[in-house]
Design a protein around this motif. Structure first.
Motif, PDB file in Angstrom:
ATOM      1  N   HIS A   1      26.228  36.761  44.980  1.00 50.99           N
ATOM      2  CA  HIS A   1      27.657  36.983  45.242  1.00 50.99           C
ATOM      3  C   HIS A   1      28.469  36.117  44.294  1.00 50.99           C
ATOM      4  O   HIS A   1      28.254  34.903  44.216  1.00 50.99           O
ATOM      5  CB  HIS A   1      27.977  36.631  46.695  1.00 50.99           C
ATOM      6  CG  HIS A   1      29.366  36.946  47.116  1.00 50.99           C
ATOM      7  ND1 HIS A   1      30.037  36.216  48.072  1.00 50.99           N
ATOM      8  CD2 HIS A   1      30.233  37.924  46.730  1.00 50.99           C
ATOM      9  CE1 HIS A   1      31.241  36.731  48.266  1.00 50.99           C
ATOM     10  NE2 HIS A   1      31.390  37.764  47.455  1.00 50.99           N
ATOM     11  N   VAL A   2      29.403  36.737  43.577  1.00 53.24           N
ATOM     12  CA  VAL A   2      30.294  36.037  42.656  1.00 53.24           C
ATOM     13  C   VAL A   2      31.720  36.210  43.167  1.00 53.24           C
ATOM     14  O   VAL A   2      32.144  37.330  43.483  1.00 53.24           O
ATOM     15  CB  VAL A   2      30.175  36.593  41.227  1.00 53.24           C
ATOM     16  CG1 VAL A   2      31.086  35.830  40.270  1.00 53.24           C
ATOM     17  CG2 VAL A   2      28.731  36.538  40.743  1.00 53.24           C
ATOM     18  N   VAL A   3      32.463  35.106  43.244  1.00 53.55           N
ATOM     19  CA  VAL A   3      33.841  35.130  43.747  1.00 53.55           C
ATOM     20  C   VAL A   3      34.757  34.478  42.722  1.00 53.55           C
ATOM     21  O   VAL A   3      34.461  33.373  42.231  1.00 53.55           O
ATOM     22  CB  VAL A   3      33.971  34.382  45.090  1.00 53.55           C
ATOM     23  CG1 VAL A   3      35.408  34.443  45.606  1.00 53.55           C
ATOM     24  CG2 VAL A   3      33.023  34.961  46.130  1.00 53.55           C
ATOM     25  N   GLN A   4      35.861  35.143  42.425  1.00 57.53           N
ATOM     26  CA  GLN A   4      36.893  34.573  41.556  1.00 57.53           C
ATOM     27  C   GLN A   4      38.098  34.148  42.400  1.00 57.53           C
ATOM     28  O   GLN A   4      38.494  34.859  43.328  1.00 57.53           O
ATOM     29  CB  GLN A   4      37.367  35.611  40.517  1.00 57.53           C
ATOM     30  CG  GLN A   4      36.431  35.803  39.350  1.00 57.53           C
ATOM     31  CD  GLN A   4      35.058  36.286  39.743  1.00 57.53           C
ATOM     32  OE1 GLN A   4      34.085  35.537  39.638  1.00 57.53           O
ATOM     33  NE2 GLN A   4      34.941  37.525  40.203  1.00 57.53           N
ATOM     34  N   ILE A   5      38.671  32.994  42.071  1.00 53.79           N
ATOM     35  CA  ILE A   5      39.933  32.562  42.688  1.00 53.79           C
ATOM     36  C   ILE A   5      41.054  32.898  41.719  1.00 53.79           C
ATOM     37  O   ILE A   5      41.079  32.409  40.584  1.00 53.79           O
ATOM     38  CB  ILE A   5      39.919  31.055  43.003  1.00 53.79           C
ATOM     39  CG1 ILE A   5      38.739  30.692  43.904  1.00 53.79           C
ATOM     40  CG2 ILE A   5      41.243  30.650  43.648  1.00 53.79           C
ATOM     41  CD1 ILE A   5      38.734  31.357  45.270  1.00 53.79           C
ATOM     42  N   THR A   6      41.975  33.776  42.174  1.00 53.99           N
ATOM     43  CA  THR A   6      43.061  34.218  41.305  1.00 53.99           C
ATOM     44  C   THR A   6      44.404  33.936  41.975  1.00 53.99           C
ATOM     45  O   THR A   6      44.490  33.167  42.927  1.00 53.99           O
ATOM     46  CB  THR A   6      42.903  35.715  40.960  1.00 53.99           C
ATOM     47  OG1 THR A   6      43.212  36.512  42.103  1.00 53.99           O
ATOM     48  CG2 THR A   6      41.499  36.021  40.476  1.00 53.99           C
ATOM     49  N   THR A   7      45.457  34.541  41.490  1.00 48.88           N
ATOM     50  CA  THR A   7      46.797  34.292  42.009  1.00 48.88           C
ATOM     51  C   THR A   7      47.536  35.589  42.289  1.00 48.88           C
ATOM     52  O   THR A   7      47.429  36.556  41.516  1.00 48.88           O
ATOM     53  CB  THR A   7      47.644  33.446  41.046  1.00 48.88           C
ATOM     54  OG1 THR A   7      49.001  33.382  41.520  1.00 48.88           O
ATOM     55  CG2 THR A   7      47.659  34.017  39.640  1.00 48.88           C
ATOM     56  N   SER A   8      48.310  35.617  43.368  1.00 44.96           N
ATOM     57  CA  SER A   8      49.087  36.813  43.702  1.00 44.96           C
ATOM     58  C   SER A   8      50.248  37.039  42.748  1.00 44.96           C
ATOM     59  O   SER A   8      50.868  38.115  42.781  1.00 44.96           O
ATOM     60  CB  SER A   8      49.594  36.716  45.146  1.00 44.96           C
ATOM     61  OG  SER A   8      48.535  36.948  46.051  1.00 44.96           O
ATOM     62  N   LEU A   9      50.548  36.095  41.873  1.00 49.49           N
ATOM     63  CA  LEU A   9      51.539  36.344  40.832  1.00 49.49           C
ATOM     64  C   LEU A   9      51.083  37.458  39.900  1.00 49.49           C
ATOM     65  O   LEU A   9      51.913  38.096  39.236  1.00 49.49           O
ATOM     66  CB  LEU A   9      51.805  35.062  40.040  1.00 49.49           C
ATOM     67  CG  LEU A   9      52.582  33.972  40.791  1.00 49.49           C
ATOM     68  CD1 LEU A   9      52.530  32.656  40.029  1.00 49.49           C
ATOM     69  CD2 LEU A   9      54.024  34.405  41.035  1.00 49.49           C
ATOM     70  N   VAL A  10      49.782  37.701  39.847  1.00 58.94           N
ATOM     71  CA  VAL A  10      49.258  38.824  39.075  1.00 58.94           C
ATOM     72  C   VAL A  10      49.830  40.143  39.597  1.00 58.94           C
ATOM     73  O   VAL A  10      50.172  41.048  38.832  1.00 58.94           O
ATOM     74  CB  VAL A  10      47.719  38.846  39.145  1.00 58.94           C
ATOM     75  CG1 VAL A  10      47.151  40.142  38.574  1.00 58.94           C
ATOM     76  CG2 VAL A  10      47.137  37.640  38.408  1.00 58.94           C
ATOM     77  N   ASP A  11      49.927  40.268  40.918  1.00 60.38           N
ATOM     78  CA  ASP A  11      50.361  41.512  41.553  1.00 60.38           C
ATOM     79  C   ASP A  11      51.861  41.562  41.807  1.00 60.38           C
ATOM     80  O   ASP A  11      52.422  42.648  41.976  1.00 60.38           O
ATOM     81  CB  ASP A  11      49.653  41.681  42.907  1.00 60.38           C
ATOM     82  CG  ASP A  11      48.153  41.522  42.791  1.00 60.38           C
ATOM     83  OD1 ASP A  11      47.521  42.417  42.222  1.00 60.38           O
ATOM     84  OD2 ASP A  11      47.622  40.504  43.276  1.00 60.38           O
ATOM     85  N   HIS A  12      52.469  40.386  41.875  1.00 61.59           N
ATOM     86  CA  HIS A  12      53.869  40.317  42.296  1.00 61.59           C
ATOM     87  C   HIS A  12      54.564  39.255  41.439  1.00 61.59           C
ATOM     88  O   HIS A  12      54.731  38.114  41.846  1.00 61.59           O
ATOM     89  CB  HIS A  12      53.949  39.955  43.782  1.00 61.59           C
ATOM     90  CG  HIS A  12      55.315  40.100  44.367  1.00 61.59           C
ATOM     91  ND1 HIS A  12      55.766  41.282  44.907  1.00 61.59           N
ATOM     92  CD2 HIS A  12      56.328  39.221  44.497  1.00 61.59           C
ATOM     93  CE1 HIS A  12      57.004  41.122  45.342  1.00 61.59           C
ATOM     94  NE2 HIS A  12      57.366  39.876  45.112  1.00 61.59           N
ATOM     95  N   ALA A  13      54.947  39.648  40.229  1.00 62.47           N
ATOM     96  CA  ALA A  13      55.596  38.706  39.310  1.00 62.47           C
ATOM     97  C   ALA A  13      56.909  38.202  39.901  1.00 62.47           C
ATOM     98  O   ALA A  13      57.590  38.914  40.642  1.00 62.47           O
ATOM     99  CB  ALA A  13      55.847  39.373  37.969  1.00 62.47           C
ATOM    100  N   ASN A  14      57.252  36.957  39.572  1.00 65.31           N
ATOM    101  CA  ASN A  14      58.431  36.317  40.141  1.00 65.31           C
ATOM    102  C   ASN A  14      59.193  35.628  39.013  1.00 65.31           C
ATOM    103  O   ASN A  14      58.639  34.740  38.349  1.00 65.31           O
ATOM    104  CB  ASN A  14      57.984  35.302  41.202  1.00 65.31           C
ATOM    105  CG  ASN A  14      59.152  34.701  41.967  1.00 65.31           C
ATOM    106  OD1 ASN A  14      60.257  34.597  41.458  1.00 65.31           O
ATOM    107  ND2 ASN A  14      58.877  34.281  43.196  1.00 65.31           N
ATOM    108  N   SER A  15      60.422  36.020  38.810  1.00 64.66           N
ATOM    109  CA  SER A  15      61.203  35.442  37.711  1.00 64.66           C
ATOM    110  C   SER A  15      61.438  33.957  37.889  1.00 64.66           C
ATOM    111  O   SER A  15      61.701  33.236  36.920  1.00 64.66           O
ATOM    112  CB  SER A  15      62.545  36.163  37.576  1.00 64.66           C
ATOM    113  OG  SER A  15      63.312  36.017  38.755  1.00 64.66           O
ATOM    114  N   ALA A  16      61.336  33.468  39.129  1.00 66.45           N
ATOM    115  CA  ALA A  16      61.504  32.034  39.375  1.00 66.45           C
ATOM    116  C   ALA A  16      60.270  31.240  38.984  1.00 66.45           C
ATOM    117  O   ALA A  16      60.330  30.013  38.892  1.00 66.45           O
ATOM    118  CB  ALA A  16      61.827  31.800  40.849  1.00 66.45           C
ATOM    119  N   VAL A  17      59.154  31.929  38.772  1.00 65.13           N
ATOM    120  CA  VAL A  17      57.899  31.263  38.396  1.00 65.13           C
ATOM    121  C   VAL A  17      57.326  31.994  37.183  1.00 65.13           C
ATOM    122  O   VAL A  17      56.373  32.771  37.300  1.00 65.13           O
ATOM    123  CB  VAL A  17      56.876  31.262  39.552  1.00 65.13           C
ATOM    124  CG1 VAL A  17      55.681  30.387  39.210  1.00 65.13           C
ATOM    125  CG2 VAL A  17      57.513  30.814  40.852  1.00 65.13           C
TER     126      VAL A  17
END
Length: 237
Positions: free
Chosen positions: A127-143
């Protein structure tokens, strides 16, 4: 010393925060652990072997995989937790920023995952697991975070590709996509502002990330999944 049927997990970025929580979490379910980061200290737990090094360097990946096999004889889980995040306007990123972020986030995934998958193929399971970020799916101009989207978004695509490539050979691949989590990377004075980014109105806790990874570890019919642990951030506002 590990018994021959004891499962073994490799955790990258394991010295603090989410990585340290994952080490504890996998130990709690009986796994031996290879924990690696640049400055990780030796462990007093005989079932935790620490390996210092920059996972962006393929030589570190080789040492980590060799250590797992020499000490414990197998690799059952790999959590690609090591990551670099830098929020700044796209036009202000430097070449050094690019090299550092792609080095850890992409190169740091690539070689260690190859080595883990090679061993998992020999075992017929893993089993391989990656830790990613929801900014990938939901861009935010504040970040502003193009390099996070470039690298972690690539890992999310790779997660699905690995899942399909190895689905009939006993190897699963999943990702956990995060909002802001209460770790040393996020100083307390920013928690209120970070929490406001999430519909649930707070930052996440390390244990909530660990719980998600361990759910995937036990969910044997789940592969190719991007599990969001982000207080609803990826769903919208």
């Amino acid at each position: 010393m590990s018994t021959s049927d004891q499962k073994v997990a490799i955790i990258t970025g394991a010295s603090q925060g989410i990585g340290a929580g994952l080490v504890d979490g996998y130990r709690a379910i009986g796994y031996a652990v290879i924990a690696t980061s640049r400055g990780i200290a030796p462990s007093q737990d005989p079932e935790v072997l620490t390996v210092q090094g920059n996972i962006a360097d393929p030589a570190t990946a080789e040492r980590v995989a060799d250590a797992a096999l020499d000490r414990f004889g197998r690799i059952d889980a790999l959590v690609n937790n090591a990551g670099v995040f830098l929020s700044k306007p796209f036009h202000e990123y430097t070449q050094a920023d690019y090299d550092a972020i792609t080095g850890v986030n992409v190169s740091g995934f690539f070689r260690i995952s190859q080595l883990a998958v090679e061993q998992m193929l020999r075992q017929g399971t893993g089993h391989v697991v990656q830790i990613t970020t929801s900014l990938v799916d939901h861009a935010n101009s504040a970040v502003p975070s193009v390099l996070a989207s470039l690298t972690k978004g690539g890992l999310q695509s790779a997660t699905k590709a690995l899942a399909i490539e190895y689905a009939d050979r006993g190897i699963r691949s999943n990702a956990v996509s995060l909002g802001a989590i209460r770790t040393p990377m996020n100083p307390p004075e920013f928690h209120d502002a970070l929490g406001a980014m999430h519909p649930m109105g707070r930052v996440g806790e390390v244990q909530e990330v660990v719980d998600a990874v361990l759910y995937l570890e036990h969910a044997l019919f789940v592969t190719g999944e991007i599990l969001h642990v982000d207080g609803g951030q990826s769903a919208g506002h």
